[in-house]
Design a protein around this motif. Structure first.
Motif, PDB file in Angstrom:
ATOM      1  N   PRO A 126      -1.356  13.086   7.673  1.00  0.00           N
ATOM      2  CA  PRO A 126      -2.444  13.950   8.147  1.00  0.00           C
ATOM      3  C   PRO A 126      -3.781  13.237   7.996  1.00  0.00           C
ATOM      4  CG  PRO A 126      -1.849  14.564   5.923  1.00  0.00           C
ATOM      5  CD  PRO A 126      -0.880  13.488   6.335  1.00  0.00           C
ATOM      6  N   PRO A 127      -4.862  13.832   8.464  1.00  0.00           N
ATOM      7  CA  PRO A 127      -6.178  13.232   8.237  1.00  0.00           C
ATOM      8  C   PRO A 127      -6.378  12.855   6.770  1.00  0.00           C
ATOM      9  CG  PRO A 127      -6.378  15.072   9.754  1.00  0.00           C
ATOM     10  CD  PRO A 127      -4.954  15.061   9.281  1.00  0.00           C
ATOM     11  N   VAL A 128      -7.010  11.725   6.547  1.00  0.00           N
ATOM     12  CA  VAL A 128      -7.097  11.154   5.202  1.00  0.00           C
ATOM     13  C   VAL A 128      -8.071  11.973   4.355  1.00  0.00           C
ATOM     14  CG1 VAL A 128      -7.520   9.053   3.874  1.00  0.00           C
ATOM     15  CG2 VAL A 128      -6.559   8.903   6.169  1.00  0.00           C
ATOM     16  N   ALA A 129      -7.550  13.058   3.789  1.00  0.00           N
ATOM     17  CA  ALA A 129      -8.376  13.948   2.969  1.00  0.00           C
ATOM     18  C   ALA A 129      -7.576  14.588   1.847  1.00  0.00           C
ATOM     19  CB  ALA A 129      -8.999  15.038   3.841  1.00  0.00           C
ATOM     20  N   THR A 130      -6.322  14.163   1.667  1.00  0.00           N
ATOM     21  CA  THR A 130      -5.471  14.702   0.618  1.00  0.00           C
ATOM     22  C   THR A 130      -4.877  13.543  -0.169  1.00  0.00           C
ATOM     23  OG1 THR A 130      -3.524  14.704   2.052  1.00  0.00           O
ATOM     24  CG2 THR A 130      -4.856  16.721   2.006  1.00  0.00           C
ATOM     25  N   ASN A 131      -4.366  13.846  -1.356  1.00  0.00           N
ATOM     26  CA  ASN A 131      -3.789  12.798  -2.194  1.00  0.00           C
ATOM     27  C   ASN A 131      -2.642  12.071  -1.510  1.00  0.00           C
ATOM     28  OD1 ASN A 131      -5.397  12.949  -4.577  1.00  0.00           O
ATOM     29  ND2 ASN A 131      -4.337  14.812  -5.185  1.00  0.00           N
ATOM     30  N   GLN A 132      -1.742  12.824  -0.875  1.00  0.00           N
ATOM     31  CA  GLN A 132      -0.585  12.164  -0.274  1.00  0.00           C
ATOM     32  C   GLN A 132      -0.976  11.354   0.961  1.00  0.00           C
ATOM     33  OE1 GLN A 132      -1.076  15.426  -0.125  1.00  0.00           O
ATOM     34  NE2 GLN A 132      -0.523  16.244   1.881  1.00  0.00           N
ATOM     35  N   ALA A 133      -2.029  11.783   1.680  1.00  0.00           N
ATOM     36  CA  ALA A 133      -2.496  11.006   2.832  1.00  0.00           C
ATOM     37  C   ALA A 133      -3.121   9.696   2.369  1.00  0.00           C
ATOM     38  CB  ALA A 133      -3.498  11.820   3.648  1.00  0.00           C
ATOM     39  N   VAL A 134      -3.897   9.762   1.299  1.00  0.00           N
ATOM     40  CA  VAL A 134      -4.483   8.542   0.742  1.00  0.00           C
ATOM     41  C   VAL A 134      -3.378   7.620   0.239  1.00  0.00           C
ATOM     42  CG1 VAL A 134      -5.921   7.610  -1.112  1.00  0.00           C
ATOM     43  CG2 VAL A 134      -6.678   9.625   0.161  1.00  0.00           C
ATOM     44  N   ALA A 135      -2.369   8.190  -0.414  1.00  0.00           N
ATOM     45  CA  ALA A 135      -1.260   7.387  -0.907  1.00  0.00           C
ATOM     46  C   ALA A 135      -0.545   6.677   0.245  1.00  0.00           C
ATOM     47  CB  ALA A 135      -0.275   8.269  -1.678  1.00  0.00           C
TER      48      ALA A 135
END
Length: 245
Positions: A126-135
């Motif tokens: 998803p859009p880079v705004a959550t922990n798992q997206a950053v990971a």
């Protein structure tokens, strides 16, 4: 070939999940074993592409410290390689736990484990705004940003580039989705026209290959993964070596 690729949506609703599945099917058609991991926990769209009933889902893998293999669902597409999906489908309480920093670290571990048993790991990000997206974005070998050809899509792309820079990475490719020829997002590395099918149950639309959609997805896949594919399409449309490497 071993590669992990985060296909990151620049914004919600740009078609990242479906494009990720189509790219996965294209790679599987070329003979590669592919795992598609779901990091878009909020929408849980990948579950619609998994055949039959889901047992363990990817959020259980990262919250209960289970092996990824328990969440992989074989896609029934007739391809030379394997296409397996690890969707998210969970109640709110587990979704909340799956979005923690600790769960994101376990997601990174499962990405690495999937790379040991598959040629390519694609992450529906998803859009880079959550922990798992950053990971997903920081642990992947490559990041391909998916956007649409509009002012909204261009603005979202610029915002995503900034977020990727903030977390110490960058986009390796930009894919303009649902448009044959970008007029606004002219920096796109590849463009994919609208899918010829509407329902997730009818995907992947790249199988059997046609002379327009499937070659465009193949070109986008090459750019996203950083490989050359040798695939044939109707009307003599052969995709061979569009990239040098």
């Amino acid at each position: 070939m071993t590669a992990t690729v985060a296909l990151a949506g620049a914004a919600g609703g740009v078609g990242t999940t479906r494009l990720t599945v189509e790219c996965g099917a294209t790679l599987a058609r070329a003979g590669h074993d592919v795992a598609v991991l779901d990091a878009a926990y909020a929408t849980q769209g990948l579950a619609a592409y998994a055949d039959g009933q889901l047992g363990t889902d990817v959020t259980e893998v990262v919250t209960d410290d289970r092996e990824l293999e328990a969440a992989l669902v074989e896609h029934p597409a007739d391809t030379a390689g394997r296409l397996a999906l690890a969707p998210a489908r969970a109640p709110f309480e587990r979704l909340a736990r799956a979005k923690t920093a600790g769960a994101a670290e376990r997601f990174e571990d499962r990405m690495a484990a999937a790379a040991l048993s598959h040629d390519v790991v694609l992450v529906d990000t998803p859009p880079v705004a959550t922990n798992q997206a950053v990971a997903a974005a920081t642990a992947a070998d490559r990041v391909a940003v998916v956007t649409v050809d509009s002012t909204r899509g261009a603005d979202a792309l610029a915002r995503t580039r900034g977020r990727l820079q903030d977390v110490g990475t960058a986009a390796d490719a930009v894919l303009a989705n649902r448009t044959p020829e970008p007029e606004v997002v002219t920096e796109a590395d590849a463009a994919v026209p609208p899918s010829p099918v509407r329902r997730a149950a009818d995907c992947p639309a790249v199988l059997p290959p046609d002379d327009a959609f499937a070659p465009a997805v193949a070109a986008a896949t090459e750019r996203a993964v950083g490989v050359s594919l040798d695939l044939e399409f109707p009307e003599g449309g052969r995709l061979d070596g569009l990239l040098d490497g």
